[in-house]
Enzyme design. Structure first.
Site, PDB file in Angstrom:
ATOM      1  N   HIS A 113     -10.747  -6.169   5.643  1.00 45.75           N
ATOM      2  CA  HIS A 113     -10.793  -4.917   4.867  1.00 45.75           C
ATOM      3  C   HIS A 113      -9.456  -4.656   4.187  1.00 45.75           C
ATOM      4  CE1 HIS A 113      -8.702  -3.680   8.533  1.00 45.75           C
ATOM      5  NE2 HIS A 113      -8.236  -2.630   7.849  1.00 45.75           N
ATOM      6  N   ASP A 115      -7.218  -0.946   3.314  1.00 50.45           N
ATOM      7  CA  ASP A 115      -7.218   0.382   3.905  1.00 50.45           C
ATOM      8  C   ASP A 115      -7.683   1.451   2.917  1.00 50.45           C
ATOM      9  OD1 ASP A 115      -6.274  -0.613   6.340  1.00 50.45           O
ATOM     10  OD2 ASP A 115      -4.185  -0.477   5.699  1.00 50.45           O
ATOM     11  N   HIS A 268      -6.964  -7.479   5.237  1.00 54.97           N
ATOM     12  CA  HIS A 268      -6.391  -7.905   6.514  1.00 54.97           C
ATOM     13  C   HIS A 268      -7.448  -7.777   7.610  1.00 54.97           C
ATOM     14  CE1 HIS A 268      -5.392  -3.628   5.949  1.00 54.97           C
ATOM     15  NE2 HIS A 268      -5.530  -3.504   7.255  1.00 54.97           N
ATOM     16  N   ARG A 283       1.908   2.717  12.003  1.00 56.34           N
ATOM     17  CA  ARG A 283       1.636   2.423  10.588  1.00 56.34           C
ATOM     18  C   ARG A 283       2.048   3.576   9.679  1.00 56.34           C
ATOM     19  NH1 ARG A 283      -4.346   1.537   8.383  1.00 56.34           N
ATOM     20  NH2 ARG A 283      -4.034   3.412   7.133  1.00 56.34           N
TER      21      ARG A 283
END
Ligand SMILES: O=C(O)CCC(=O)C(=O)O
Ligand SMILES: [Fe+2]
Length: 292
Positions: A113, A115, A268, A283
């Site tokens: 995917h 983000d 990723h 993150r």
């Protein structure tokens, strides 16, 4: 058999201060010679930006940074995103704590995917910092969507150029509420309002002008003007194409490693292969522009 010569990563050239070590033919490079806890000179910043353009995902080792320093680093590239769904690190709304506890079964990100493409302006990039790493496993894989685009036939590229796809966050609400009990990073309270946005299927990178195949397994529902059933076979074909090993690289984390991916042109995949061990990442997500 190849009919097109792939545009693979080149040897680093034109960097003024940093050492860049390409990892794979497709994408990915390790960057050394920088301490991200310090403020960065213009030369260092320019090298980092160039490395991100040249290699799509870049990695730093042995960094020792606080949440505030990670945010400061992210802010050099744009404003920071507050995730609409996941609970943040306490006291730091701009930091998503990507955690899998030792007794949890599911992790975040174990599908290919990019983000948050359900946003009108999806993130330009994410900066993931390793706080605690299992003794083995927990690698992250990345795929180069520009290479995936370039390796399609002329006919397929012609057909996809000009098409739009519908992206929606329905996946997050469904799948994650089912899984909430067995994973560690929690959803915020309150239902998410599901809405749909349109993005071009072929996206042009706003800084490099390179085109990429911009569809996303969890969030792309269908092509505009087509039903889900009609869209499925072509979507499935393209999503499988993106997963070709030739378009990917794989990063082995250590505590203190930091990955910065260009979310506009990569996918990723976070491997969930370390059951019984804890993994914790922080993150920071940098806001992006409207895909065109
Ligand atoms: O934990 C990872 O390696 C990546 C998880 C993920 O998909 C993300 O942080 O966006
Ligand atoms: Fe992700």
């Amino acid at each position: 058999m190849l009919e097109v010569v792939p545009t693979l990563a080149k040897a680093p050239d034109g960097y003024s201060v940093l050492d860049i070590a390409p990892m794979c033919g497709a994408l990915g490079a390790e960057v050394s010679g920088v301490d991200l806890s310090k403020s960065l000179s213009n030369e260092v910043f320019a090298d980092i930006q160039k490395a991100l353009h040249d290699y799509q995902v870049i990695f730093f080792r042995d960094q020792d940074i606080t949440p505030d320093q990670q945010k400061d680093f992210g802010r050099l590239f744009g404003s920071l995103n507050v995730h609409p769904v996941y609970e943040p690190l306490p006291g730091h709304p701009e930091i998503l704590q990507v955690v899998k506890e030792a007794d949890a079964l599911n992790n975040i990100g174990d599908t290919w995917h990019s983000d948050a493409t359900f946003l009108e302006c999806p993130p330009m990039g994410s900066i993931l910092y390793a706080k605690e790493i299992p003794p083995f496993g927990g690698d992250t894989l990345f795929a180069n969507l520009q290479l995936a685009y370039e390796m399609l036939s002329d006919g397929m590229r012609r057909m996809l150029n000009g098409m739009q796809a519908v992206h929606s966050d329905a996946f997050l609400t469904q799948v994650n509420s089912e899984r909430n009990a067995t994973r560690s990073t929690k959803l915020r309270d309150g239902a998410l309002e599901t809405k749909e946005v349109l993005h071009p299927v072929i996206r042009t990178h706003p800084e490099t002008g390179r085109k990429c195949l911009f569809i996303n397994e969890p969030f792309t529902a269908r092509f505009e003007g087509m039903t889900e059933k009609e869209s499925r076979p072509l979507l499935d074909y393209l999503l499988a194409h993106i997963k070709s090993p030739e378009f990917t690289c794989r990063f082995r984390w250590q505590k203190g490693s930091l990955a910065f991916w260009d979310n506009r042109c990569t996918h990723h995949y976070a491997l969930n292969d370390y059951h019984g061990h804890r993994r914790e990442m922080h993150r920071v997500t940098v806001n992006g522009d409207r895909p065109h």
